[in-house]
Every structure is written in structure tokens, then in C-alpha cells.
Scaffold this active site. Structure first.
Site, PDB file in Angstrom:
ATOM      1  N   ARG A 175       2.445 -28.611  39.190  1.00  0.00           N
ATOM      2  CA  ARG A 175       1.148 -28.891  38.586  1.00  0.00           C
ATOM      3  C   ARG A 175       0.741 -30.353  38.814  1.00  0.00           C
ATOM      4  NH1 ARG A 175      -0.893 -26.052  34.085  1.00  0.00           N
ATOM      5  NH2 ARG A 175      -1.260 -27.956  32.902  1.00  0.00           N
ATOM      6  N   ARG A 179       1.029 -38.463  45.293  1.00  0.00           N
ATOM      7  CA  ARG A 179       0.082 -39.071  46.237  1.00  0.00           C
ATOM      8  C   ARG A 179       0.622 -40.354  46.826  1.00  0.00           C
ATOM      9  NH1 ARG A 179      -3.873 -39.108  41.911  1.00  0.00           N
ATOM     10  NH2 ARG A 179      -4.784 -37.020  41.842  1.00  0.00           N
ATOM     11  N   ARG A 252       7.017 -21.845  23.770  1.00  0.00           N
ATOM     12  CA  ARG A 252       7.400 -23.173  23.319  1.00  0.00           C
ATOM     13  C   ARG A 252       6.474 -23.560  22.185  1.00  0.00           C
ATOM     14  NH1 ARG A 252      11.753 -25.443  22.670  1.00  0.00           N
ATOM     15  NH2 ARG A 252      11.596 -27.650  23.108  1.00  0.00           N
ATOM     16  N   ARG A 283       4.634 -37.095  23.922  1.00  0.00           N
ATOM     17  CA  ARG A 283       3.446 -37.901  24.200  1.00  0.00           C
ATOM     18  C   ARG A 283       2.911 -38.505  22.920  1.00  0.00           C
ATOM     19  NH1 ARG A 283       0.521 -33.350  28.099  1.00  0.00           N
ATOM     20  NH2 ARG A 283       0.830 -31.808  26.470  1.00  0.00           N
ATOM     21  N   GLU A 303       3.333 -36.000  19.695  1.00  0.00           N
ATOM     22  CA  GLU A 303       3.503 -34.573  20.009  1.00  0.00           C
ATOM     23  C   GLU A 303       4.990 -34.280  20.194  1.00  0.00           C
ATOM     24  OE1 GLU A 303       0.665 -33.158  22.973  1.00  0.00           O
ATOM     25  OE2 GLU A 303       2.187 -31.804  23.771  1.00  0.00           O
ATOM     26  N   TYR A 351       0.120 -19.668  31.871  1.00  0.00           N
ATOM     27  CA  TYR A 351      -0.074 -21.095  31.633  1.00  0.00           C
ATOM     28  C   TYR A 351      -1.464 -21.477  32.157  1.00  0.00           C
ATOM     29  CZ  TYR A 351       2.012 -25.904  31.653  1.00  0.00           C
ATOM     30  OH  TYR A 351       2.341 -27.217  31.437  1.00  0.00           O
ATOM     31  N   ASP A 353      -5.028 -23.308  32.357  1.00  0.00           N
ATOM     32  CA  ASP A 353      -5.850 -24.424  31.904  1.00  0.00           C
ATOM     33  C   ASP A 353      -7.204 -23.872  31.450  1.00  0.00           C
ATOM     34  OD1 ASP A 353      -4.187 -26.645  32.177  1.00  0.00           O
ATOM     35  OD2 ASP A 353      -4.534 -26.745  34.328  1.00  0.00           O
TER      36      ASP A 353
HETATM   37  P1  FAD Z   1      -6.190 -19.878  22.409  1.00  0.00           P
HETATM   38  O1  FAD Z   1      -6.947 -21.141  22.418  1.00  0.00           O
HETATM   39  O2  FAD Z   1      -4.746 -19.907  22.041  1.00  0.00           O
HETATM   40  O3  FAD Z   1      -6.967 -18.864  21.442  1.00  0.00           O
HETATM   41  C1  FAD Z   1      -6.381 -17.671  20.970  1.00  0.00           C
HETATM   42  C2  FAD Z   1      -6.908 -17.442  19.574  1.00  0.00           C
HETATM   43  O4  FAD Z   1      -6.473 -16.166  19.109  1.00  0.00           O
HETATM   44  C3  FAD Z   1      -6.404 -18.469  18.560  1.00  0.00           C
HETATM   45  O5  FAD Z   1      -7.471 -19.052  17.873  1.00  0.00           O
HETATM   46  C4  FAD Z   1      -5.515 -17.647  17.610  1.00  0.00           C
HETATM   47  O6  FAD Z   1      -5.554 -18.115  16.293  1.00  0.00           O
HETATM   48  C5  FAD Z   1      -6.137 -16.273  17.747  1.00  0.00           C
HETATM   49  N1  FAD Z   1      -5.218 -15.178  17.438  1.00  0.00           N
HETATM   50  C6  FAD Z   1      -4.001 -14.950  17.973  1.00  0.00           C
HETATM   51  N2  FAD Z   1      -3.452 -13.844  17.437  1.00  0.00           N
HETATM   52  C7  FAD Z   1      -4.348 -13.356  16.549  1.00  0.00           C
HETATM   53  C8  FAD Z   1      -4.353 -12.241  15.662  1.00  0.00           C
HETATM   54  N3  FAD Z   1      -3.307 -11.406  15.600  1.00  0.00           N
HETATM   55  N4  FAD Z   1      -5.423 -12.056  14.878  1.00  0.00           N
HETATM   56  C9  FAD Z   1      -6.489 -12.899  14.920  1.00  0.00           C
HETATM   57  N5  FAD Z   1      -6.530 -13.966  15.744  1.00  0.00           N
HETATM   58  C10 FAD Z   1      -5.479 -14.199  16.540  1.00  0.00           C
HETATM   59  N6  FAD Z   1      -6.148 -27.035  29.400  1.00  0.00           N
HETATM   60  C11 FAD Z   1      -6.850 -27.886  30.178  1.00  0.00           C
HETATM   61  O7  FAD Z   1      -7.688 -27.454  30.975  1.00  0.00           O
HETATM   62  N7  FAD Z   1      -6.667 -29.249  30.070  1.00  0.00           N
HETATM   63  C12 FAD Z   1      -5.787 -29.799  29.208  1.00  0.00           C
HETATM   64  O8  FAD Z   1      -5.658 -31.020  29.140  1.00  0.00           O
HETATM   65  C13 FAD Z   1      -5.018 -28.911  28.390  1.00  0.00           C
HETATM   66  N8  FAD Z   1      -4.117 -29.411  27.524  1.00  0.00           N
HETATM   67  C14 FAD Z   1      -3.382 -28.547  26.749  1.00  0.00           C
HETATM   68  C15 FAD Z   1      -2.472 -29.088  25.852  1.00  0.00           C
HETATM   69  C16 FAD Z   1      -1.734 -28.263  25.029  1.00  0.00           C
HETATM   70  C17 FAD Z   1      -0.757 -28.859  24.079  1.00  0.00           C
HETATM   71  C18 FAD Z   1      -1.906 -26.841  25.119  1.00  0.00           C
HETATM   72  C19 FAD Z   1      -1.088 -25.919  24.250  1.00  0.00           C
HETATM   73  C20 FAD Z   1      -2.817 -26.295  26.003  1.00  0.00           C
HETATM   74  C21 FAD Z   1      -3.568 -27.144  26.834  1.00  0.00           C
HETATM   75  N9  FAD Z   1      -4.524 -26.639  27.718  1.00  0.00           N
HETATM   76  C22 FAD Z   1      -5.227 -27.499  28.518  1.00  0.00           C
HETATM   77  C23 FAD Z   1      -4.782 -25.185  27.840  1.00  0.00           C
HETATM   78  C24 FAD Z   1      -5.912 -24.687  26.934  1.00  0.00           C
HETATM   79  O9  FAD Z   1      -5.569 -24.931  25.595  1.00  0.00           O
HETATM   80  C25 FAD Z   1      -6.106 -23.176  27.188  1.00  0.00           C
HETATM   81  O10 FAD Z   1      -6.500 -22.941  28.522  1.00  0.00           O
HETATM   82  C26 FAD Z   1      -7.156 -22.500  26.283  1.00  0.00           C
HETATM   83  O11 FAD Z   1      -7.190 -23.014  24.995  1.00  0.00           O
HETATM   84  C27 FAD Z   1      -6.827 -21.029  26.240  1.00  0.00           C
HETATM   85  O12 FAD Z   1      -7.770 -20.317  25.468  1.00  0.00           O
HETATM   86  P2  FAD Z   1      -7.396 -18.890  24.900  1.00  0.00           P
HETATM   87  O13 FAD Z   1      -8.634 -18.358  24.273  1.00  0.00           O
HETATM   88  O14 FAD Z   1      -6.747 -18.087  25.947  1.00  0.00           O
HETATM   89  O15 FAD Z   1      -6.242 -19.145  23.829  1.00  0.00           O
HETATM   90  N1  UDP Z   2       6.145 -33.795  33.515  1.00  0.00           N
HETATM   91  C1  UDP Z   2       7.172 -34.725  33.573  1.00  0.00           C
HETATM   92  N2  UDP Z   2       6.925 -36.010  33.194  1.00  0.00           N
HETATM   93  C2  UDP Z   2       5.703 -36.420  32.787  1.00  0.00           C
HETATM   94  C3  UDP Z   2       4.661 -35.472  32.719  1.00  0.00           C
HETATM   95  C4  UDP Z   2       4.917 -34.172  33.084  1.00  0.00           C
HETATM   96  O1  UDP Z   2       8.279 -34.392  33.945  1.00  0.00           O
HETATM   97  O2  UDP Z   2       5.550 -37.602  32.437  1.00  0.00           O
HETATM   98  C5  UDP Z   2       6.443 -32.399  33.911  1.00  0.00           C
HETATM   99  C6  UDP Z   2       6.869 -31.537  32.708  1.00  0.00           C
HETATM  100  O3  UDP Z   2       7.834 -30.614  33.178  1.00  0.00           O
HETATM  101  C7  UDP Z   2       5.597 -30.814  32.363  1.00  0.00           C
HETATM  102  C8  UDP Z   2       4.988 -30.571  33.741  1.00  0.00           C
HETATM  103  O4  UDP Z   2       5.309 -31.776  34.460  1.00  0.00           O
HETATM  104  O5  UDP Z   2       5.863 -29.600  31.680  1.00  0.00           O
HETATM  105  C9  UDP Z   2       3.497 -30.336  33.746  1.00  0.00           C
HETATM  106  O6  UDP Z   2       2.869 -31.438  33.134  1.00  0.00           O
HETATM  107  P1  UDP Z   2       1.436 -31.315  32.466  1.00  0.00           P
HETATM  108  O7  UDP Z   2       1.000 -32.669  32.066  1.00  0.00           O
HETATM  109  O8  UDP Z   2       0.573 -30.521  33.365  1.00  0.00           O
HETATM  110  O9  UDP Z   2       1.804 -30.466  31.171  1.00  0.00           O
HETATM  111  P2  UDP Z   2       0.881 -29.904  29.998  1.00  0.00           P
HETATM  112  O10 UDP Z   2      -0.308 -30.809  29.898  1.00  0.00           O
HETATM  113  O11 UDP Z   2       0.534 -28.519  30.382  1.00  0.00           O
HETATM  114  O12 UDP Z   2       1.772 -29.975  28.812  1.00  0.00           O
END
Ligand code: FAD
Ligand code: UDP
Length: 370
Positions: A175, A179, A252, A283, A303, A351, A353
Site C-alpha cells: 500500500r 520513491r 484488528r 500513531r 491510536e 481493506y 479505502d
Molecule cells: P463502516 O464505516 O465501518 O460502516 C459500517 C456501519 O455499519 C457502521 O456505522 C456500523 O456501526 C454499522 N453496523 C455494523 N453492524 C451493524 C448491525 N448489526 N446493525 C446496525 N448497524 C451495523 N480510508 C481512506 O480512504 N483514507 C484514510 O485515511 C483511511 N483511514 C482509515 C483509518 C482507520 C483507522 C480505519 C479503520 C479506516 C480507514 N479508512 C481510510 C477506511 C475507511 O474508514 C473505509 O473505507 C470506510 O469507512 C468504509 O465504509 P463502510 O460503510 O464500508 O464501513
Molecule cells: N507501515 C509501517 N510503518 C509505517 C506506516 C505503515 O510499517 O510507519 C505498514 C504497516 O504494516 C501498515 C501498512 O504499512 O499496516 C499500511 O499502512 P497504511 O498507512 O496504509 O495503514 P492504514 O492507514 O490502513 O492503517
């Protein structure tokens, strides 16, 4: 003929980006939708809480980035994005390195100045990997060598995923860009930014014209909701829908600790990664920097990765072989459910985005709502 007991065309379980995008498009096409969510707010993991004019990313830092113009135009109809470019830094026992792995990182690590010098070091260090990389450790070393693997990847990854890098799939590390230029942009994406005023506006607009019920867990109230609509779009965990009959998929977990600090600038960057194993968090997010905030105070969030247990929020699917096989079994069951569509990060155990989540919801719209 339409069953008159059914009040809705679609019941959408989950008000995250997937469910909300589908709900918006279906409503636009004249379908009647009910969106339910077990949380007390809409938006799933992109939800922000506004405190003292700072948007706090409650479920971890979210930076929108995409190469898909259709998706970029799509989100821009709901909100204007700023020109934030994610350039996190890594902190390894007090040594600061730029991310992603680029000439700034190499220069600091080895005191080199040219791409040729950096390549020569990496080529030498990666010689210990003879065959096609089979796990995250081998993949990382073959991309950036042993020094960067040891200081910036191994500790971070092992705490993030709770397992040895040798037991993780190689794709996770792919991911991150590598560069040989002095470019600290974390993403290879044509379009990037943060919604000015936060992410909630997107979800609020997506759900403006459909019915929404919060604090409702579909799995706990199946009798009430199972037949309320002709079809269900389920964005919760796929194994939960089937009562874990083949066993639980692994996820996780994360724990967030947020504090308000009486200073205007705590760490000088929105995202600082702590890559040493002994630091318990991965982080630290300083939210104001996502929107170039100038407030006199600041909010920071640590986090902490955590083992996940049933009943807690599931953040990351663990896409190793064992879990993929189990997911496949649930997928086979899902295909037999005529009136239920599984989607999103939890529904598809992927996974995704944000841009891929929207893309996937829009693909469903094309198939389902022609
Ligand atoms: P979710 O946002 O998980 O929505 C699912 C919903 O369903 C939730 O509100 C939950 O409460 C509800 N639900 C589940 N089960 C039930 C049930 N039984 N009854 C009623 N409701 C229920 N993407 C990026 O592009 N850039 C980023 O920088 C980025 N950072 C991230 C950092 C973290 C820590 C995480 C975890 C994800 C990150 N993502 C990022 C990914 C992004 O969060 C997801 O792509 C997006 O939120 C997915 O949307 P979703 O609707 O599939 O899931
Ligand atoms: N990663 C790492 N060191 C860093 C940042 C990321 O080893 O400083 C690795 C780690 O395994 C992570 C993966 O790269 O799960 C993807 O990173 P990303 O920032 O895309 O993770 P996310 O935002 O989805 O948590």
C-alpha cells in the site's frame, strides 16, 4: 406484486460510506429506503466530532485520496475539499524520518544524496531475499532493505497487526509508495484532500431524503427489521449476519485516547507514526492540521492497536489465508440469500479505502438499480 407489509424498498444496515452512498442513489431513483445503524451517529468510521472548531476524526485519521475522477467528482458534489496532502513523519526512538519511503527517508537514514546511492544500499541489503517474497517481511526487505524494515516497518507492523511480519500477507506493505524522488506525499493519488468542515456533511447530504434510525442493531432485532423491506443491503460484518455459524472472522481492534492540550501546535504535523515496538501506540494524530487550524488550543489522539473481541468495533479485516478461507465459506452462504446484498469493508471483509468503498457502492447501484 409488492408485499404490502413491506414499507420500504431497501433496508440498509449501516450508515457508513457504503450504505449511505447506496441509500442516496436508490432514493434518487425513487426507492424508499430505511437506514439503520447500531451506533448513536451516522457515518460509520468517517464520523467526526467537532470540538472548539476542530474536527476530530473519531475513528482514526481519514484522508481522502483517489485516482478515480468519477469518485472525486462524486464526493465534490457534496462538499468542497481543501488541498491537504498527507505527509506523515515516522518517529523511531526520537529519530524523525519522512514517509512514505523516499529520498528524504534514505538521505536521513544513510546520509546519501542521490537516487543511485540509495538504490545501491537497498540492492545490497535486499540480497538476503532470494525468491519471490512470500510474506510481509520478505516483501518489505525486498522493497526498502533491512535498515528501513527494522526501524520503520517491523515494530509498527507487528503492533498494528498483533503478529509477526512473517505471518502477514505481503500486500499490506505494498500500500505504501517507495520513491526515489524527494516527495513526501504519502499517497500516489491524483486527487487528495480533507472536506472543509469535516466528513459529516457528506453523510448528512447522502442521507437527507431517507429514513434513518440510530442505536438499532439489526442482528439483535432481526424479527422487527428482516421483512421491513423488499431487499436488505447489509454493511455489517458478514459473519455476524450468519450468527458466526462457521466461526468468527478475525479483525484488528483499535483504542483511541484523545486529549485537549493548552498549546497551539503539539507536534507540527497531522500524523506522527511511532515505529518502535516498545511504544504502545502506532500513531498520534493532531487533528487541527488536517484543516490548517489556527486555534490557540489543540486536540491530539493516540491510536492503540488492540486485539479484537466480539462486541467491539471491528476496524481492520485480517486478510490472511485462514480468514480468507473462512470468508469464502460465508460468501458462498451469502450468494444463497436472495434478498440480501453484502457490501462495504465489513460486509465484503476487504481493506477498502474510502474511494474504493464509494466505487464499490456505485458499482452495486449500476447492477441493482438500472
Ligand atoms: P463502516 O464505516 O465501518 O460502516 C459500517 C456501519 O455499519 C457502521 O456505522 C456500523 O456501526 C454499522 N453496523 C455494523 N453492524 C451493524 C448491525 N448489526 N446493525 C446496525 N448497524 C451495523 N480510508 C481512506 O480512504 N483514507 C484514510 O485515511 C483511511 N483511514 C482509515 C483509518 C482507520 C483507522 C480505519 C479503520 C479506516 C480507514 N479508512 C481510510 C477506511 C475507511 O474508514 C473505509 O473505507 C470506510 O469507512 C468504509 O465504509 P463502510 O460503510 O464500508 O464501513
Ligand atoms: N507501515 C509501517 N510503518 C509505517 C506506516 C505503515 O510499517 O510507519 C505498514 C504497516 O504494516 C501498515 C501498512 O504499512 O499496516 C499500511 O499502512 P497504511 O498507512 O496504509 O495503514 P492504514 O492507514 O490502513 O492503517
Amino acid at each position: 406484486m409488492k408485499n404490502l407489509e413491506r414499507k420500504y424498498d431497501y433496508l440498509i444496515v449501516g450508515s457508513g460510506l457504503f450504505g449511505s452512498t447506496f441509500a442516496y442513489e436508490a432514493t434518487k431513483r425513487g426507492k424508499k429506503c430505511l437506514v439503520i445503524d447500531k451506533r448513536k451517529h451516522i457515518g460509520g468510521n468517517i464520523y467526526c466530532e467537532n470540538k472548539e472548531e476542530i474536527n476530530i476524526h473519531k475513528y482514526g485519521a481519514h484522508i481522502f485520496h483517489t485516482n478515480n475522477k468519477e469518485v472525486w467528482d462524486y464526493v465534490n458534489q457534496f462538499v468542497e475539499f481543501n488541498n491537504y496532502i498527507n505527509s506523515p513523519v515516522a518517529n523511531y526512538r526520537g529519530e524523525i524520518y519522512n514517509l512514505p519511503f523516499n529520498m528524504n527517508t534514505f538521505s536521513k537514514m544513510w546520509n546519501v544524496a542521490t537516487p543511485q546511492e540509495a538504490k545501491a544500499i537497498i540492492d545490497k541489503q535486499k540480497q538476503i531475499i532470494k525468491d519471490e517474497p512470500e510474506n510481509l517481511e520478505e516483501q518489505a526487505i525486498s522493497l526498502v532493505g533491512t535498515d528501513i524494515y527494522t526501524k520503520l516497518i517491523k515494530g509498527y507492523t507487528e503492533k498494528q497487526w498483533g503478529r509477526d511480519c512473517k505471518d502477514l500477507p505481503a500486500f499490506i506493505i505494498k500500500r505504501l509508495p517507495v520513491r526515489y524522488t524527494y516527495d513526501n506525499n504519502y499517497f500516489n493519488a491524483r486527487y487528495q484532500g480533507i472536506p472543509i468542515g469535516g466528513y459529516n456533511q457528506i453523510i448528512e447530504k447522502l442521507l437527507a431524503n431517507c429514513d434513518v434510525e440510530l442505536n438499532v442493531d439489526f442482528v439483535k432485532q432481526r424479527e422487527k427489521y428482516q421483512n421491513i423491506a423488499d431487499k436488505i443491503v447489509f454493511t455489517g460484518a458478514i459473519d455476524s449476519y450468519f450468527d458466526y455459524k462457521f466461526g468468527q472472522l478475525e479483525y484488528r481492534g483499535l483504542r483511541f485516547e484523545t486529549e485537549r492540550l493548552e498549546q497551539d501546535n503539539y507536534q507540527g504535523v497531522a500524523v506522527m507514526n511511532f515505529t518502535a515496538r516498545e511504544v504502545p501506540y502506532t500513531r498520534v494524530i493532531e487533528h487541527k492540521h488536517f484543516e490548517f487550524g489556527t486555534q490557540p488550543i489543540t486536540y491530539v489522539t493516540k491510536e492503540y492497536p488492540a486485539d479484537w473481541q466480539l462486541g467491539e468495533e471491528a476496524y481492520y479485516p485480517v486478510n490472511d489465508d485462514k480468514n480468507q478461507k473462512l470468508y469464502q465459506k460465508y460468501l458462498d452462504l451469502a450468494k444463497q440469500e436472495n434478498n440480501v446484498i453484502f457490501g462495504g469493508r465489513l460486509g465484503e471483509y476487504k481493506y477498502y479505502d474510502m474511494d474504493k468503498t464509494i466505487e464499490s457502492a456505485l458499482n452495486l447501484v449500476k447492477k441493482e438499480l438500472r
